[in-house]
Enzyme design. Structure first.
Site, PDB file in Angstrom:
ATOM      1  N   SER A 557       0.627  -1.174   0.061  1.00 24.36           N
ATOM      2  CA  SER A 557      -0.235   0.107   0.101  1.00 24.36           C
ATOM      3  C   SER A 557       0.813   1.208   0.235  1.00 24.36           C
ATOM      4  CB  SER A 557      -0.833   0.050   1.198  1.00 24.36           C
ATOM      5  OG  SER A 557      -1.883   1.017   1.034  1.00 24.36           O
ATOM      6  N   ASP A 643      -9.613  -3.464  -5.997  1.00 27.99           N
ATOM      7  CA  ASP A 643      -9.214  -2.625  -4.927  1.00 27.99           C
ATOM      8  C   ASP A 643      -9.566  -1.102  -5.042  1.00 27.99           C
ATOM      9  OD1 ASP A 643      -7.689  -1.128  -2.739  1.00 27.99           O
ATOM     10  OD2 ASP A 643      -5.915  -2.279  -3.331  1.00 27.99           O
ATOM     11  N   HIS A 677      -8.375  -4.604  -1.220  1.00 29.21           N
ATOM     12  CA  HIS A 677      -7.363  -3.879  -0.783  1.00 29.21           C
ATOM     13  C   HIS A 677      -6.397  -4.773   0.063  1.00 29.21           C
ATOM     14  CE1 HIS A 677      -4.335  -0.842  -0.006  1.00 29.21           C
ATOM     15  NE2 HIS A 677      -4.449  -0.931   0.960  1.00 29.21           N
TER      16      HIS A 677
END
Length: 709
Positions: A557, A643, A677
Site C-alpha cells: 500500500s 481495490d 485491498h
C-alpha cells in the site's frame, strides 16, 4: 526458466498538464477497468507471472504446508463478556472462515470468568450467530464488515462485502428467533451502532468513497425512510459514529488527517440533534470518552492543543465547557511520549502510549475522591507489542491485554486492576514444537543522511551466524503515523528457518517515535521515508549481516510507494523488491479529486492539484514517473482488481513502464481478479498467497547465495 516473452502494453500517450508542467503518460488507458483490452492485458500479465514463477510451485506448496501445519486450525477465541452473554469465535479445520457464537453468562459460576469450553466440543446452550462459511458459499470473495449486537442481546446487525470493493450490505438478525428481519440496507460503509433496540446508525460514502454521512434507521421501517443525521461537507474530512463504553452517549467524530470535531447526544435520545463539543480548529485533533468519577459524568479528552504528542485532560459533562487548552490536565504533553488514546471503565482508565518506539499501556485506578495517577504495565522483553484487547463491559474489574513480540506468540492476558495480578488466558499455539529460545530479536539503529537515528527491529534464529552476509528481508511502511510494531508471525518462521534475517525499518512517516516522526516523513518531507529505508539497508550491509545480492525489500500500500521510490533511488542495493497493492502513481491520483480518498489524502502527501511546489516535489519521487534506463532488481507487484484504496491501474502502469524503460531486471505483475485491498479472502487462500510471496523472496535471496558460492 522459460524464455517466454513478457506482455508488452500498448503505448497510447496522453499529456497531463498542470501548473505549466507536462507529463506524457503512455499507459493511462489501463484505467479503463471494464475495457476488454485492459482485462486481456491483466490476464496476460497473470499468465506470464504464473509461467515465470512455475519453478516456485513446489516451494510455494512446501511453505503453504508449513503454515497449515503450525496453525491450530480447529480453535476458538476466549469468550468475551457483553451484557448477559459470553461471545466468542470458532474456526474448524478445512473451513476458510469462522463462526460467531455465544453462551448465556449464567453458564459461568463467576460473572467475569467464562466457562471453559474445549475447541472440539459444543455446549448444549451454544448459539451460532453467524456461520461465515455458509454465508461465503457461491462467492469468490467474502468479507464481514459490521457485527454488532444490542446491549440486550436480542438483535445482531452485520454487513457483508462479496466483491472486495468495501461496499457492504447491512442485515439485521433477530437472535431470539434466528430469523432475518426485512431491514436490509445496501451500499453502506464499515460499522453499525445501536441505540437501544429500536435505532441503528450507519455510514455511507460519497462518489469518492469518502464516508461523509451518518444515517439513522428505525427497525421495522423501510430504508428509504432512514434519516440523514449528519453530512460532512468538507471533502478533507471523514465521518464516523460509535457509542461510549458506558452506553450513555453516541459520538460522531468528523476528522481530517490533522483536524477533528466531535458531536454527541444521549443514547436515550437518539432522535435528538447532535451537539458539538469543541468546534474544529485547523491542526487541532481531539477524541473523547465518557467517565464517571466520584459520581459525576466527565469527558476524558485526548488532544494535541498543547503539543504534538498529545495530552490527556478532563472536564465535567455539561453545556458550558472550558476551552481545550483550559481543561484539567491529567497527563501533560511530553516530547518523548506519544499518547494515542484512553479507554474508560467504571473503576479505571487505560491509556495507550508510545515511548522508545514501543507501544505501551498504563492504568489509572479511580478512587472515591476522583482521579489518581497512571501506572505503566511493565514487561521484560526489549521489543514487544502490548495493546488493549476486547473489553466491552463498562463495569469489568479485569482488563484484557494482548502481548506479543517477534519471538513470542500472541498471548491474551487478563489483569486484575485492583491488585495488578496477571493471568495468561490463552497463548497462540504453534504446532510442531515451536521453541522461542531458538530465535533472537533485538534493536539496531541506522543513521539517516540528516543524522536522525532510525530504529530497526531484527529477528533471526539464534544459531544463525550473522558475522557473514545472510539472506535478509527488509520491511517498511512509513506513512499515516502507522507504527509497524514487532509482532509474532507463524508464516514468517518459514523464512527464519531457512536462514533468513527479518528486519522492520521504523522509518519516518510512521508513528513509532511520536508525532514528530510522522511530521518529518509526510508532505514536503516525504523523501525522508525513502532515505531512512535506504539507510537501514546500508546499516545492515555495513555490519556485514547481508549484502545487496542477498537483500530483498518488501512493502505494501503506502509501503508500496516506498518500494517504488527506493527501486528508482537505490536499485543496486537490493536483489528483489516485493510491492503489495503498491501506491506507485501517487501524483496522478492526487491530481484526480474524483478518485477515492484523494482529497482526504492531501493532508498526507500535499495538494499538487492547487500547489505547484507540492506538484514538483511529488513529481520528483513518484515511482511511475521516475522510472529510468538503469538496471533494476527483480520486482514482483501484487494487486487486486477491485481495490478501492490503491487502484490496480497504478502497479499495472508501473510494471509496463519498467518493462519498457529499464535496462535490466525482471518485472512481474499478479492481479487478483476477485479481491480488494486486503487481497484474497479466506484463511487458506491467504496462506497460499503468503506462501507464494515468501517463495518469491526466498528465490531471490537464494539466487544471491548461489552466486556467492
Amino acid at each position: 526458466m522459460s524464455q517466454q516473452l513478457p506482455p508488452i502494453a500498448a503505448k497510447k500517450p496522453v499529456t497531463r498538464t498542470f501548473h505549466g508542467r507536462e507529463f506524457v503518460d503512455n499507459y493511462e488507458w489501463l484505467r479503463q477497468k471494464d475495457a476488454p483490452e485492459t482485462r486481456e492485458y491483466l490476464e496476460a500479465e497473470n499468465a506470464y507471472t504464473q509461467e515465470q514463477t512455475k519453478h516456485l510451485e513446489a516451494l510455494t506448496e512446501e511453505i503453504y504446508g508449513e503454515i497449515k501445519s503450525r496453525v491450530k486450525q480447529t480453535d476458538m477465541s476466549v469468550p468475551v463478556r457483553s451484557g448477559d452473554w459470553w461471545y466468542y469465535g470458532r474456526t474448524e479445520e478445512g473451513k476458510s472462515y469462522g463462526q460467531s457464537c455465544r453462551l448465556p453468562a449464567s453458564a459461568s459460576a463467576d460473572p467475569w470468568t467464562p466457562t471453559v469450553i474445549e475447541e472440539d466440543t459444543r455446549p448444549a446452550d451454544e448459539e451460532i450467530l453467524l456461520d461465515l462459511n455458509e454465508m461465503a458459499e457461491g462467492h469468490e470473495f467474502f468479507s464481514l464488515g459490521a457485527s454488532s449486537v444490542t446491549v440486550s442481546g436480542r438483535y445482531l446487525a452485520y454487513s457483508v462485502d462479496t466483491e472486495g470493493d468495501e461496499r457492504f450490505t447491512l442485515y439485521v438478525k433477530d437472535l431470539e428467533t434466528g430469523q432475518l428481519l426485512d431491514d436490509v440496507i445496501t451500499d453502506v460503509f464499515y460499522g453499525a451502532t445501536w441505540a437501544g433496540e429500536e435505532y441503528l446508525f450507519y455510514q455511507r460514502v460519497d462518489a469518492a468513497w469518502r464516508p461523509d454521512t451518518v444515517w439513522r434507521h428505525r427497525i421495522g421501517t423501510p430504508s428509504e425512510q432512514d434519516v440523514l443525521v449528519y453530512r460532512e461537507d468538507d471533502e478533507a474530512f471523514n465521518v464516523g459514529i460509535g457509542a461510549t463504553r458506558s452506553e450513555k452517549f453516541l459520538i460522531i467524530e468528523s476528522g481530517s488527517k490533522i483536524t477533528t470535531e466531535v458531536r454527541y447526544t444521549s443514547v436515550d435520545t437518539p432522535e435528538a440533534e447532535f451537539e458539538v463539543l469543541w468546534p474544529r480548529e485547523a491542526g487541532v485533533e481531539y477524541a473523547v470518552d465518557h467517565a464517571v468519577v466520584a459520581g459525576e459524568d466527565r469527558w476524558l479528552v485526548t488532544h494535541n492543543a498543547t503539543g504534538p504528542n498529545f495530552a490527556v485532560a478532563e472536564c465535567a459533562v455539561g453545556t458550558q465547557l472550558p476551552a481545550l487548552r483550559e481543561l484539567n490536565e491529567l497527563v501533560a504533553h511530553d516530547d518523548d511520549k506519544r499518547i494515542e488514546g484512553v479507554d474508560t471503565f467504571a473503576e479505571h482508565i487505560v491509556m495507550d502510549y508510545r515511548s522508545g518506539a514501543i507501544g505501551r499501556v498504563a492504568i489509572m485506578r479511580l478512587s472515591s475522591d476522583g482521579f489518581t495517577q497512571f501506572e505503566p504495565v511493565e514487561f521484560d522483553e526489549e521489543l514487544y507489542t502490548c495493546g488493549v484487547a476486547a473489553n466491552p463491559e463498562w463495569e469489568a474489574p479485569k482488563l484484557r491485554l494482548t502481548y506479543t513480540s517477534l519471538t513470542q506468540p500472541t498471548q491474551l492476558l487478563e489483569l486484575e486492576v485492583a491488585t495488578g495480578e496477571r493471568e495468561v488466558l490463552k497463548s497462540q499455539e504453534v504446532l510442531g514444537g515451536y521453541d522461542p529460545a531458538k530465535y533472537t530479536a533485538y534493536r539496531l539503529w541506522a543513521t539517516a543522511p540528516d543524522g536522525e537515528q532510525i530504529p530497526l527491529s531484527v529477528v533471526h534464529r539464534v544459531d544463525l551466524d550473522v558475522s557473514s552476509p545472510r539472506p535478509t528481508l527488509l520491511y517498511g511502511y512509513g506513512s499515516y503515523e502507522a507504527s509497524m510494531d514487532p509482532t509474532f508471525s507463524v508464516s514468517r518462521l518459514s523464512l527464519l528457518d531457512r536462514g533468513m534475517i527479518f528486519v522492520i525499518a521504523h522509518i519516518r512517516g510512521g508513528g513509532e517515535m511520536g508525532r514528530r516522526w510522522y511530521d518529518n516523513g509526510k508532505g514536503l518531507r516525504k523523501k525522508n521515508t525513502f532515505t531512512d529505508f535506504i539507510a537501514a539497508a546500508d546499516e545492515l550491509i555495513k555490519r556485514g549481516m547481508t549484502e545487496p545480492k542477498l537483500l530483498v525489500a518488501e512493502g505494501g500500500s503506502a509501503g508500496g510507494m516506498l518500494m517504488g521510490a527506493i527501486a528508482n533511488m537505490a536499485p543496486e542495493k537490493f536483489a528483489g523488491i516485493q510491492a503489495i497493492v503498491p501506491f506507485v502513481d501517487p501524483l496522478t491520483s492526487m491530481l484526480m479529486p474524483e478518485l477515492p480518498l484523494t482529497v482526504t489524502e492531501w493532508d498526507e502527501w500535499g495538494d499538487p492539484f492547487h500547489d505547484p511546489e507540492v506538484y514538483d516535489y511529488m513529481a520528483s519521487y513518484a515511482a511511475y514517473e521516475n522510472v529510468s534506463a538503469q538496471d533494476y532488481p527483480d520486482i514482483l507487484a501484487v494487486t487486486s482488481l477491485n481495490d478501492t484504496r490503491v487502484l490496480y491501474v497504478e502497479p499495472a502502469k508501473w510494471i509496463a513502464q519498467l518493462r519498457a524503460t529499464a535496462t535490466g531486471g525482471q518485472f512481474l505483475l499478479k492481479t487478483e481478479m476477485a479481491a480488494g485491498h486486503g487481497g484474497v479472502s479466506g484463511r487458506y487462500e491467504k496462506w497460499r498467497q503468503t506462501a507464494f510471496e515468501y517463495a518469491w523472496v526466498i528465490d531471490k535471496a537464494k539466487a544471491g547465495v548461489n552466486s556467492t558460492n
